[in-house]
Design an enzyme around this catalytic site. Structure first.
Site, short mmCIF file in Angstrom:
data_model
loop_
_atom_site.label_atom_id
_atom_site.label_comp_id
_atom_site.label_asym_id
_atom_site.label_seq_id
_atom_site.Cartn_x
_atom_site.Cartn_y
_atom_site.Cartn_z
N ARG A 292 3.87 -10.01 -4.12
CA ARG A 292 3.98 -9.00 -5.16
C ARG A 292 5.12 -9.29 -6.12
NH1 ARG A 292 0.98 -4.49 -2.80
NH2 ARG A 292 0.96 -2.84 -4.33
N LYS B 95 -8.53 -3.76 -5.32
CA LYS B 95 -8.24 -4.82 -4.34
C LYS B 95 -8.84 -4.47 -2.96
CE LYS B 95 -3.73 -4.55 -4.84
NZ LYS B 95 -3.65 -3.48 -5.86
N ARG C 67 4.59 3.04 -9.67
CA ARG C 67 3.90 1.86 -9.12
C ARG C 67 3.38 0.96 -10.23
NH1 ARG C 67 -0.25 5.01 -5.50
NH2 ARG C 67 -1.32 3.01 -5.32
N ARG D 194 -3.86 9.72 -0.32
CA ARG D 194 -2.68 8.96 0.08
C ARG D 194 -1.42 9.62 -0.48
NH1 ARG D 194 -3.65 2.64 -1.07
NH2 ARG D 194 -1.62 2.84 -2.05
N ARG E 167 -8.80 9.02 -5.90
CA ARG E 167 -9.18 8.34 -4.64
C ARG E 167 -9.00 9.28 -3.45
NH1 ARG E 167 -6.27 2.88 -3.56
NH2 ARG E 167 -4.47 4.19 -4.04
P1 AP5 Z 1 -8.85 0.51 -4.45
O1 AP5 Z 1 -9.82 -0.54 -4.03
O2 AP5 Z 1 -8.34 1.41 -3.40
O3 AP5 Z 1 -7.67 -0.15 -5.31
P2 AP5 Z 1 -6.41 -1.00 -4.87
O4 AP5 Z 1 -6.27 -2.09 -5.87
O5 AP5 Z 1 -6.51 -1.39 -3.44
O6 AP5 Z 1 -5.29 0.05 -5.13
P3 AP5 Z 1 -4.01 0.46 -4.27
O7 AP5 Z 1 -3.59 1.79 -4.76
O8 AP5 Z 1 -4.29 0.34 -2.79
O9 AP5 Z 1 -3.01 -0.66 -4.70
P4 AP5 Z 1 -1.50 -0.68 -4.52
O10 AP5 Z 1 -1.24 -2.12 -4.81
O11 AP5 Z 1 -0.76 0.29 -5.34
O12 AP5 Z 1 -1.28 -0.17 -3.01
P5 AP5 Z 1 -0.94 -0.93 -1.64
O13 AP5 Z 1 -1.53 -0.16 -0.55
O14 AP5 Z 1 -1.22 -2.38 -1.73
O15 AP5 Z 1 -9.57 1.38 -5.59
C1 AP5 Z 1 -8.87 2.46 -6.21
C2 AP5 Z 1 -9.85 3.58 -6.60
O16 AP5 Z 1 -10.74 3.08 -7.59
C3 AP5 Z 1 -10.73 4.09 -5.45
O17 AP5 Z 1 -10.92 5.46 -5.61
C4 AP5 Z 1 -12.04 3.33 -5.64
O18 AP5 Z 1 -13.12 4.05 -5.13
C5 AP5 Z 1 -12.09 3.21 -7.17
N1 AP5 Z 1 -12.79 2.00 -7.64
C6 AP5 Z 1 -12.69 0.74 -7.15
N2 AP5 Z 1 -13.48 -0.10 -7.86
C7 AP5 Z 1 -14.05 0.65 -8.84
C8 AP5 Z 1 -14.96 0.36 -9.90
N3 AP5 Z 1 -15.46 -0.87 -10.11
N4 AP5 Z 1 -15.33 1.38 -10.73
C9 AP5 Z 1 -14.85 2.63 -10.52
N5 AP5 Z 1 -14.00 2.98 -9.53
C10 AP5 Z 1 -13.61 2.00 -8.70
O19 AP5 Z 1 0.68 -0.79 -1.59
C11 AP5 Z 1 1.26 0.49 -1.45
C12 AP5 Z 1 2.76 0.36 -1.45
O20 AP5 Z 1 3.19 -0.44 -0.32
C13 AP5 Z 1 3.38 -0.33 -2.67
O21 AP5 Z 1 3.57 0.57 -3.75
C14 AP5 Z 1 4.70 -0.87 -2.09
O22 AP5 Z 1 5.66 0.16 -2.03
C15 AP5 Z 1 4.31 -1.24 -0.66
N6 AP5 Z 1 3.93 -2.65 -0.57
C16 AP5 Z 1 2.69 -3.15 -0.33
N7 AP5 Z 1 2.71 -4.50 -0.36
C17 AP5 Z 1 3.97 -4.86 -0.62
C18 AP5 Z 1 4.62 -6.11 -0.82
N8 AP5 Z 1 3.95 -7.29 -0.74
N9 AP5 Z 1 5.95 -6.11 -1.08
C19 AP5 Z 1 6.67 -4.97 -1.15
N10 AP5 Z 1 6.10 -3.75 -1.01
C20 AP5 Z 1 4.77 -3.69 -0.75
MG MG Z 2 -5.38 -1.01 -1.71
#
Ligand code: AP5
Ligand code: MG
Length: 209
Positions: free
Chosen positions: A88, A13, A163, A152, A122
């Site tokens: 979410r 994402k 997660r 992270r 990552r």
């Molecule tokens: P990356 O692009 O970083 O993936 P991502 O989908 O952004 O993954 P996240 O870990 O950020 O998602 P998340 O939803 O768990 O975390 P968030 O910060 O939103 O890519 C991942 C890896 O893959 C990287 O190393 C990249 O280089 C690699 N990659 C990408 N594309 C690739 C490809 N095509 N091929 C190979 N490799 C590739 O949320 C964190 C926490 O915040 C949650 O757990 C929750 O506690 C809280 N939170 C956030 N939003 C809410 C909400 N709306 N409500 C309640 N709690 C929330």
């Molecule tokens: Mg992310």
């Protein structure tokens, strides 16, 4: 144009959102980034969020919805945005429907077997860049700004497992929610490099934007 980015942890994402925001001139809003900025700043919201994020659970809806509602009211959100990580769960989606007009829900679909390696490999930079160790060739600093890369706090195997479970139970039902609204665009984010996935997404979005 207002777009929601849906996808499991590690689906790409954040990677896609920054490229898509540049191409389509959209504001990139990541609730995860907002919480991490609050944790770094030692705010009350940050302290609360950390206690949930560390366990791989969702931060309470009341807090999260208020933050997003407020952020979408700023002037820079008026000409279109890309929401990364919100909504979410169904409750958040219903709240969003009350204060925003969503045009497209882009679901980045990735085989679950790929996610653990993607996340645990990552490395991120405080400037916002993100890498996977397989592409760093041993480098420990950011290619863009030169700062030291780090992992992270929630990118450890135990928290990632929680997660992924939270995603399957609470977030995946949103795919049907947006399909029923006729807004779902699903793209395979598992095959190919980030650039290839980006081209695949643009091939779909160019026809809609
Ligand atoms: P990356 O692009 O970083 O993936 P991502 O989908 O952004 O993954 P996240 O870990 O950020 O998602 P998340 O939803 O768990 O975390 P968030 O910060 O939103 O890519 C991942 C890896 O893959 C990287 O190393 C990249 O280089 C690699 N990659 C990408 N594309 C690739 C490809 N095509 N091929 C190979 N490799 C590739 O949320 C964190 C926490 O915040 C949650 O757990 C929750 O506690 C809280 N939170 C956030 N939003 C809410 C909400 N709306 N409500 C309640 N709690 C929330
Ligand atoms: Mg992310």
């Amino acid at each position: 144009m207002n777009i929601i980015l849906l996808g499991a942890p590690g689906a790409g994402k954040g990677t896609q959102a920054s490229m898509l925001a540049d191409k389509y001139h959209l504001l990139h809003i990541s609730t995860g980034d907002i919480f991490r900025a609050n944790i770094k700043g030692g705010t009350e919201i940050g302290k609360l969020a950390k206690s949930y994020i560390d366990k791989g659970q969702l931060v309470p809806d009341s807090v999260t919805c208020d933050i997003v509602k407020d952020r979408l009211g700023w002037d820079d959100a008026k000409s279109g945005y890309m929401l990364d990580g919100f909504p979410r769960n169904i409750y958040q989606a219903e709240q969003l429907d009350k204060f925003a007009d969503v045009d497209i829900c882009l679901n980045i679909d990735v085989d679950p077997s790929l996610l653990m390696d993607r996340i645990c490999g990552r490395r991120v930079c405080s400037c916002g860049e993100s890498y996977h160790i397989s592409t760093l060739n041993g480098a420990t600093t950011c290619k863009k700004c030169g700062k030291e890369l780090y992992r992270r706090a929630d990118d450890n195997p135990e928290t990632v497992a929680a997660r992924l479970e939270t995603y399957a139970k609470q977030t995946a039902p949103l795919i049907d929610y947006y399909k029923a609204q006729g807004k779902l665009v699903a793209v395979d984010g598992g095959k190919g490099s980030p650039e290839e996935v980006f081209d695949r997404i643009c091939g779909r979005l160019d026809k809609l934007i």
